[in-house]
Design an enzyme around this catalytic site. Structure first.
Site, short mmCIF file in Angstrom:
data_model
loop_
_atom_site.label_atom_id
_atom_site.label_comp_id
_atom_site.label_asym_id
_atom_site.label_seq_id
_atom_site.Cartn_x
_atom_site.Cartn_y
_atom_site.Cartn_z
N CYS A 1 0.83 -1.19 0.00
CA CYS A 1 0.00 0.00 0.00
C CYS A 1 0.87 1.25 0.00
CB CYS A 1 -0.90 0.01 1.23
SG CYS A 1 -1.74 -1.54 1.55
N GLU B 1 3.53 -6.57 4.55
CA GLU B 1 2.96 -7.87 4.85
C GLU B 1 3.62 -8.42 6.11
OE1 GLU B 1 0.50 -9.13 3.19
OE2 GLU B 1 0.54 -7.92 1.37
#
Length: 665
Positions: free
Chosen positions: A2, A77
């Site tokens: 992101c 992540e």
């Protein structure tokens, strides 16, 4: 993966414009094209653009805890999120999503900043404690995910990329001359510094908190190497077995995703090994992606074909022509946000576009193997030069060099030149930069092209002294190879390889890259392995080759190392590229006043006429050109970029006074 951004009022509550945050967030849409969200109150506004990989349906950020007092925006992540979630549930935590993001928030509730030691992943995140008005920002151990910030007036402004910070019109834009000095020495800036004045990078392995209006940065992890009494007592077979076990587990948790995961396959040892382990242990329908080069000196196609044939994978490749490479340089600089001394990021930018167009959002790559297992020539040079320092009259010296660089030692003149090159500093083996100083000094010669303005401003600055002052306490107690590995990982890997040649060119096309070799457990274990087992004689990556000896073809296992590079002169000067002439014109060079226009003209003319070009001249050309481009796109003409502001899919508006309405789509 992101993009995150935000604005925090430091001294008092005040209106934060949603329009400004939407504009800033819009500059990160390439990092997260799937959805976006915003949290805003009287003190802070935080936003995220999301590339959905885990929990595609309910993972819209910002995400909150049970009573909505803590809020998080997250880029990255967490690979061990399943194990962490199970332990948190046992402690009574309740989850409303299946994301790895929510794990961080609840773990922070339990452990505060110590939560970072429990996370295995790549990340940059911001947590806002709305009750205590405390912000907590952290970055992963190795620096795979970026995070930048500045203080402007009474506001703290941060984002995943600098362009998003510059989208806030309050922030001034100016190149940092010290950063230029560093780039033209180390190929990148030192941790914490960026190309731009007053824009800072949160260093890898660090977290940031704000108490009052003071920004406090603290390091929680660093690369470390064992002292002689701390080394593992495992033998080479035991080290190989345990390393392989760690590597397979590292791959396994990096395959966790709700979307397909592919692999980069260059045909070298590192990517071939990862791809083989994935194929043999996890995935029989594997997709791989590779780069081919028009210039045969840079192409590894025959090895890619061999591995594709052996593994029966679905393979796609992109042909990087000299023309394509040359044309894409300005576009790539927009994403790297730093000058380059090589064009290597450009083909990787092209490759990430191919992967994206093939319907993939995630790939595993081989980055980190050379640094962790001891694979670079500079490491072997260090060992050879250390041997020379101990035995200055040894007749083995020329033979060692010839073995290391057989393609260079072709005549007496080249032998004499290279012997002289590597002899520099041989009488000072205990200096902290013994391994790298020859290379850094050679690169620093490009600073002769600096304008008088830059040279004058830098006359009292010593970039090596700044680096020396920030070395860890144990550094001088390490052996020569460990020192070399630290410098390579801390500077080149974290701030160039994982950024300009990694995250930036991948996320430009909304692609997440995952690096199994850079699992912190593997890094920490290999830091305890004796140096003589990393490079055995002059056999580099001895342990890694033992891991792969029964699963890779001998042609891959024992092939000469082929450094990943891209052609420079033939890409930039033989295609009549108008932008090259534009940025290297006397007019632009004089206007920007960064380089000596007369010397640049001589360099360009020399390269244009010469049939062959030196490494130094090529690096100088790329460095000067990309600095000119950077100055143009980020300083002189940044406002000409037309970026569509984010339209937030979800808005948590907790302002006490709403000055205007905002409606999500």
């Amino acid at each position: 993966m992101c993009g995150i951004t935000g604005i925090l009022n430091l001294t008092e509550p005040n209106l934060i414009s949603i329009d400004v945050i939407a504009k800033m967030s819009g500059y990160l849409n390439h990092r997260g094209p799937n959805e976006s969200g915003l949290y805003i109150d009287d003190w802070i506004g935080i936003a995220q653009t999301r590339l959905s990989i885990i929990d595609l349906t309910s993972g819209t950020q910002p995400i909150h805890n049970e009573d909505k007092t803590l809020w998080i925006v997250f880029n990255g992540e967490i690979y061990n999120y399943i194990e962490l979630k199970n332990s948190l549930i046992k402690l009574g935590h309740k989850f409303y999503t299946n994301t790895d993001t929510e794990i961080i928030l609840h773990l922070y509730e339990e452990k505060q900043e110590n939560c970072l030691h429990m996370l295995n992943g790549q990340f940059a995140f911001t947590i806002w404690d709305s009750v205590n008005r405390k912000i907590f920002i952290a970055r992963d151990r190795v620096g795979k995910k970026p995070l930048y910030y500045t203080v402007c007036g009474n506001q703290f402004i941060f984002a995943s990329e600098i362009k998003a910070i510059f989208a806030n019109n309050k922030v001034k834009r100016k190149l940092d001359h010290k950063a230029m000095d560093q780039v033209f020495t180390f190929w990148t800036t030192l941790p914490g510094r960026t190309s731009f004045k007053d824009i800072k990078e949160l260093p890898a392995g660090s977290y940031l908190s704000i108490i009052g209006n003071q920004v406090l940065v603290k390091q929680y992890w660093d690369f470390d190497f064992a002292l002689p009494n701390e080394l593992t007592n495992y033998n080479s077979n035991e080290i190989t077995s345990y390393s392989k076990e760690l590597l397979i587990d590292s791959i396994g948790i990096r395959l966790r995703a709700d979307v397909p995961v592919g692999c980069y396959l260059s045909g070298g040892l590192d990517s071939s090994g990862i791809t083989t382990l994935v194929k043999n242990n996890f995935n029989n329908q594997l997709n791989t992606f590779g780069i081919r080069f028009e210039d045969i000196d840079f192409d590894e196609g025959q090895y890619q074909k061999e591995m594709v044939s052996k593994l029966h994978v679905e393979h796609k490749e992109i042909l990087a022509t000299n023309k394509n490479i040359g044309e894409l340089v300005p576009e790539v600089i927009w994403f790297t946000e730093i000058p380059l001394l090589r064009l290597s990021p450009v083909p990787l930018y092209m490759l990430s576009e191919l992967v994206n167009q093939s319907g993939f959002r995630v790939v595993l790559t081989g980055e980190g193997a050379d640094e962790i297992f001891g694979g670079y020539n500079i490491f072997r040079e260090t060992l050879i030069r250390s041997f020379w320092a101990k035995y200055p009259n040894s007749t083995m010296r020329p033979r060692l060099l010839e073995k290391l660089y057989p393609y260079i030692f072709k005549d007496k003149r080249s032998k004499a030149t290279l012997n002289s090159f590597f002899k520099v500093g041989i009488d000072q083996p205990d200096t902290p930069f013994f391994s790298h100083l020859i290379r850094w000094n050679n690169t620093a010669r490009i600073k002769r092209f600096f304008s008088e303005n830059i040279t004058t401003s830098m006359q009292d600055y010593d970039t090596l002294l700044e680096l020396k002052d920030n070395l860890p306490e144990k550094f001088n107690k390490w052996d020569a190879l460990s020192k070399a590995q630290y410098l390579e990982m801390k500077i080149f890997m974290s701030d160039y390889l994982l950024s300009s040649q990694g995250d930036r060119v991948a996320m430009a096309h909304s692609l997440e890259i995952r690096m199994p070799y850079l699992d912190y457990r593997l890094i920490e274990f290999m830091g305890k392995v004796p140096s003589y087992l990393k490079i055995r004689g002059l056999n580099e990556k001895f342990i890694l080759k033992k891991i792969y000896k029964d699963i890779l073809p001998q042609s891959i296992l024992n092939r000469p190392k082929h450094p990943y590079r891209a052609p420079i002169k033939n890409s930039l000067l033989n295609k009549n590229l108008q932008y090259v002439d534009y940025y290297l014109s006397d007019e632009k060079l004089k206007s920007y006043n960064l380089f000596n226009h007369s010397m640049v003209k001589i360099l360009k003319d020399k390269l244009t006429r010469a049939e062959n070009s030196s490494e130094f001249d090529n690096m100088a050309l790329v460095g000067i050109l990309t600095t000119q481009i950077l100055n143009d796109r980020f300083i002189e003409n940044f406002d000409t970029h037309k970026i569509k502001p984010s339209t937030f899919d979800i808005v948590f508006d907790r302002r006490s006074v709403t000055k205007y309405d905002y409606r999500s789509k």
